[in-house]
Design a protein around this motif. Sequence first.
Motif, PDB file in Angstrom:
ATOM      1  N   ASP A 196       6.256 -15.319   6.950  1.00 26.72           N
ATOM      2  CA  ASP A 196       5.380 -14.951   5.948  1.00 26.72           C
ATOM      3  C   ASP A 196       5.215 -13.619   7.002  1.00 26.72           C
ATOM      4  N   ASP A 197       5.333 -13.795   7.845  1.00 27.83           N
ATOM      5  CA  ASP A 197       4.958 -12.086   8.749  1.00 27.83           C
ATOM      6  C   ASP A 197       6.106 -11.811   8.845  1.00 27.83           C
ATOM      7  N   ILE A 198       6.786 -11.764   8.425  1.00 24.93           N
ATOM      8  CA  ILE A 198       8.070 -10.516   8.123  1.00 24.93           C
ATOM      9  C   ILE A 198       7.669 -10.301   6.616  1.00 24.93           C
ATOM     10  N   LEU A 199       7.630 -10.505   6.146  1.00 24.49           N
ATOM     11  CA  LEU A 199       7.255  -9.942   4.900  1.00 24.49           C
ATOM     12  C   LEU A 199       5.894  -9.231   4.573  1.00 24.49           C
ATOM     13  N   GLU A 200       4.687  -9.605   5.748  1.00 19.39           N
ATOM     14  CA  GLU A 200       3.542  -8.734   5.172  1.00 19.39           C
ATOM     15  C   GLU A 200       4.109  -7.635   6.395  1.00 19.39           C
ATOM     16  N   VAL A 201       4.612  -7.368   7.482  1.00 23.10           N
ATOM     17  CA  VAL A 201       4.859  -6.450   8.091  1.00 23.10           C
ATOM     18  C   VAL A 201       6.085  -5.858   6.828  1.00 23.10           C
ATOM     19  N   VAL A 202       6.688  -6.263   6.592  1.00 21.85           N
ATOM     20  CA  VAL A 202       7.682  -4.830   5.176  1.00 21.85           C
ATOM     21  C   VAL A 202       6.411  -4.436   3.470  1.00 21.85           C
ATOM     22  N   ARG A 203       5.687  -5.277   3.998  1.00 18.24           N
ATOM     23  CA  ARG A 203       4.427  -5.434   2.584  1.00 18.24           C
ATOM     24  C   ARG A 203       3.828  -3.702   3.871  1.00 18.24           C
ATOM     25  N   ARG A 204       3.462  -3.749   5.000  1.00 20.58           N
ATOM     26  CA  ARG A 204       2.534  -2.453   5.406  1.00 20.58           C
ATOM     27  C   ARG A 204       3.227  -1.665   5.464  1.00 20.58           C
ATOM     28  N   ALA A 205       4.616  -1.399   5.287  1.00 20.12           N
ATOM     29  CA  ALA A 205       5.643  -0.375   6.169  1.00 20.12           C
ATOM     30  C   ALA A 205       6.021   0.593   4.591  1.00 20.12           C
ATOM     31  N   GLN A 206       5.467  -0.565   3.484  1.00 20.99           N
ATOM     32  CA  GLN A 206       5.864   0.192   2.372  1.00 20.99           C
ATOM     33  C   GLN A 206       5.030   1.119   1.675  1.00 20.99           C
ATOM     34  N   GLU A 207       3.782   0.161   2.134  1.00 22.45           N
ATOM     35  CA  GLU A 207       2.644   0.736   1.500  1.00 22.45           C
ATOM     36  C   GLU A 207       2.086   2.337   2.261  1.00 22.45           C
ATOM     37  N   LYS A 208       3.038   2.806   3.596  1.00 22.19           N
ATOM     38  CA  LYS A 208       2.842   3.306   3.953  1.00 22.19           C
ATOM     39  C   LYS A 208       3.756   4.618   4.112  1.00 22.19           C
ATOM     40  N   ARG A 209       5.030   4.301   3.404  1.00 23.80           N
ATOM     41  CA  ARG A 209       6.187   5.073   3.658  1.00 23.80           C
ATOM     42  C   ARG A 209       6.347   6.350   2.538  1.00 23.80           C
ATOM     43  N   ARG A 210       6.783   7.199   2.589  1.00 23.95           N
ATOM     44  CA  ARG A 210       6.685   8.321   1.845  1.00 23.95           C
ATOM     45  C   ARG A 210       7.731   7.997   0.554  1.00 23.95           C
ATOM     46  N   VAL A 211       7.098   8.087  -1.004  1.00 24.62           N
ATOM     47  CA  VAL A 211       7.539   7.830  -2.049  1.00 24.62           C
ATOM     48  C   VAL A 211       7.748   8.577  -3.114  1.00 24.62           C
ATOM     49  N   ALA A 212       8.963   9.140  -3.705  1.00 24.62           N
ATOM     50  CA  ALA A 212       8.429  10.417  -5.088  1.00 24.62           C
ATOM     51  C   ALA A 212       9.257   9.485  -6.196  1.00 24.62           C
ATOM     52  N   GLU A 213       8.467  10.576  -6.874  1.00 25.19           N
ATOM     53  CA  GLU A 213       9.327  10.314  -8.298  1.00 25.19           C
ATOM     54  C   GLU A 213      10.039  11.581  -8.726  1.00 25.19           C
ATOM     55  N   THR A 214      11.605  11.418  -8.896  1.00 23.13           N
ATOM     56  CA  THR A 214      12.639  12.433  -9.124  1.00 23.13           C
ATOM     57  C   THR A 214      13.285  12.392 -10.055  1.00 23.13           C
ATOM     58  N   ARG A 215      14.297  13.278 -10.548  1.00 26.27           N
ATOM     59  CA  ARG A 215      14.598  13.105 -12.118  1.00 26.27           C
ATOM     60  C   ARG A 215      15.818  11.809 -12.460  1.00 26.27           C
ATOM     61  N   VAL A 216      16.182  11.456 -10.676  1.00 24.12           N
ATOM     62  CA  VAL A 216      17.288  10.345 -10.871  1.00 24.12           C
ATOM     63  C   VAL A 216      16.806   9.300 -10.229  1.00 24.12           C
ATOM     64  N   ASN A 217      15.891   9.113  -9.462  1.00 26.75           N
ATOM     65  CA  ASN A 217      15.434   7.894  -9.160  1.00 26.75           C
ATOM     66  C   ASN A 217      13.933   7.825  -9.540  1.00 26.75           C
ATOM     67  N   ALA A 218      13.425   6.539 -10.205  1.00 26.59           N
ATOM     68  CA  ALA A 218      12.090   6.966  -9.800  1.00 26.59           C
ATOM     69  C   ALA A 218      11.098   6.292  -9.206  1.00 26.59           C
ATOM     70  N   ARG A 219      11.555   5.681  -8.412  1.00 25.23           N
ATOM     71  CA  ARG A 219      10.794   5.737  -6.781  1.00 25.23           C
ATOM     72  C   ARG A 219      11.613   6.320  -5.528  1.00 25.23           C
ATOM     73  N   SER A 220      11.975   7.560  -5.479  1.00 28.79           N
ATOM     74  CA  SER A 220      12.978   7.554  -3.786  1.00 28.79           C
ATOM     75  C   SER A 220      12.333   8.039  -2.883  1.00 28.79           C
ATOM     76  N   SER A 221      12.775   7.882  -1.971  1.00 24.07           N
ATOM     77  CA  SER A 221      12.194   7.537  -0.516  1.00 24.07           C
ATOM     78  C   SER A 221      12.563   8.976  -0.268  1.00 24.07           C
ATOM     79  N   ARG A 222      11.300   9.197   1.076  1.00 30.00           N
ATOM     80  CA  ARG A 222      12.037  10.617   0.513  1.00 30.00           C
ATOM     81  C   ARG A 222      12.032  10.566   2.731  1.00 30.00           C
TER      82      ARG A 222
END
Length: 875
Positions: free
Chosen positions: A219-245
Amino acid sequence: MYEPDSYPERGSACLRHTRSRPATPTGASGPEIPTANVRVVCRIRPMNEREKKAGATPAATASTERKEVAVVRILAGGTRQVRSTFHFDDVLTSFSSQEDVFRATLQPLVGQVLAGYETTAFAYGQTGTGKTYTMEGQLDSAEGRGLVPRTAAAVLEALATSEFTDSSVTVSYLEIYNEELSDLLAPTDRHQKLDLKDIGGGRGVCCQGLSEVPVHSMDDILEVVRRAQEKRRVAETRVNARSSRSHSIFTMKVRCQRAVAGGELENQGKLHLVDLAGSECAKKGGLIYPEDVSASARLLAGQEEERERRSINQSLLTLGRVITALREVRKGLKGGCNEEAEECRLRGNELLNKGDFADAVAEYDKGLVALLSAKGEQDDGGAAIAHLRAALHLNASLAHLRRGNLASAIDHATGALAVEPKTPKTSAMESKALYRRGMARKQLAEYQGESLAGLAQEDFERALQLDPQNREVRTQLQQLREQLKDERRILKEHFQSSGFRNIFSKQLYETEVPKPVVRETSGKDKCLLVSTSSLNFDYSGDSVLKSVDLELREAWCVGLVGLNASGKTTLARLLKDQLKPRSGMIQHHGLSQTPQRSPWTILAVLVVLLGIVIQVYSSSSVSWRQSARLGGFVSLGIVGACCLLTAFYCGRPATPKHLVLHLSSETSDKDIIKPSRTIASVIGDSLPKNMAPTERQEKVISMLQAAGFQMYNQETGEPVGSPAEYVRDGLTFERLSGGQKHLIYVLMYFAKCLASPHRVLLVCDEVLGGLDAIRQPRVLRMLKQLQVELKVGMLYITTELHQIHILADDLAFLQDGIICELGPAADVLNLPKHPATKDYVSQFRGLPGGQHFGGKLAESYEKLSSDVPLSRWLS
């Protein structure tokens, strides 16, 4: 290794995972690893809904058997196809699950992290190929979770086993966006830009201000990854709907302790999981904007997008150059003697981590010998060879230090410091070499005086200058300074009191050498097997043993303890008749006379010989008088010879009815076992000869089970097979590790005890050396069963008081060849009387885990009281 531009362009993500040098600090106990091992695994993702609607066909096909990926390109005009094939260490198809990816890539690295190594896995590929899904996955689905939560869970699960006595795990999450660093686990209101800094001492580069979060469960690991996903920069491109920038680096730091021969081993490992942003082409990529966005806003966003794309591609290009440079450095170690030395280093590190210190030293020495004829000192390979030579010396110093060979530890640490040419890597190892040499000198100074203590202080001070942040070095230096201060104070008081005494009566204050302390034991009612009386032995003019008096009895264990070179092994070899004493006596008791031969046998021989003589002379041409005269002389001679033979034959002294066995941990003693022999024959051939083959095989299996013999997968560390399968399949001695070979060697001697029709005296000389924490209490249990049930007498030689507390009935302390204290083991341990024994016991209690005799070894020993295999092997 593949060139960065040789991977398939679409539809696949590549995982690179490396195992580099141990992440332990300078003063820690991990071996030095100078190079990295890199594997490349390719995963092909399935087509997404957009591609299926467009009627696209797969551009890549994979073969898991051949471990290759074929990519088909259609050239301009569509009239010609080009097929390119790429080979990898492993290939995962579009049907592979997240669990399949974990097993093929990171599961083998979990054991390496727990062993103190620093490991890294990269997810590398174009945008839209599934890198982030592979690394993070779907957190709400157990089947969809990626490598980050799966690997972290595997580490925590392994640490929860009884093998580890203590552990701690912390994680961090770093984001790299447009060449700027940020903390994905920092509070939302904190947006501090981070910076990199070289912390010195060979420990590399760290990110200042990066938060580390302790974790204890999934549970601690999943919580850490969720917190990181919320802050990481992503955007939609022509190739990928959720592209990591941006690039993200998940780091797990693991500290764990496990019990090994001689104490506890602490490892500190690191696991880096890197999710790289995908490389992009400006024509095919591009962000997707809502329709209400103005042209000026799109222009500004496009400029920011181009900046992102350039930063991503530039960082990936730099990474490719770094990997290529590492490969070129690796070439300096390839071929001939260099490669042989590298293999010796790797084997030595594995043995060192298992606790097989003697075998590890042998491998390091082989590597150093191989480098004596190595070429490349004047070319580009010279730096790599120098680094390898320093690593071999450094690891050999650590192995000798753990084994207690302090002089050898000093020699190898000095060798590591003397390696030329000096490179940044070898200079970074200087702090470790100085620390280990200082530790060896500090321990040796306890017996050889203050001069070595001063040298140890100099080593610690130099190591601290190179690595000011190292707390372990600082602690050792502070302890040594306080120790020297106390010794000088005591010495000053002694000189002052001596001067005062000399004014009056010198004779009144003269001190005598303490006399040996001998206490009454409760084993006098046991049958006496072997005794020594005023036993003396010299070696090259130096006295090794002096007037040793010792009694060894049936079903009784005498523990023999002493410092290195005190004469313990020499006494064992004298008892085995491998050496002859200069003076004194070794007497075997409880002997029965050999049956007397009947004189009628000799008389019958005499009659036959007389008959032959008479026949010879009666058939010759000589006159009967001459024949009678000559025959009489010959007959008298034969009669005299027969009388002498009868006196010798009937009056021979009796031979002992018991057997003396010397069981040691020396590697050379195992050379008597041919490598091609099966373990079943090594043990079985020593069992009683009258055993039926089926019974013999069952006895071997039961002994293996009782001792906890087990083979393991070298990559995953998982147990493989069972003793019954090893016997059935003919497992050979040469396939075993050093610790496994020693365990089979011990069981061979146990089988000899079972087979002997006479009384047995078993001399155990550091018998637990090379065995891990699982096997040690089992062997002690088997020894105690031999003593109680088969009435085997034992002399148990060791430097470990934990083992003495568990096994020995009496304790003899040997110093400078003299038994200075002898008595019941419990009394000597808890209330020593001789100054030498007091000093040894006091120092042992000051070691980690030495406050209470028995320690964790005794706890493991007691837990085996109801173990089924141990209760059956003697039946």
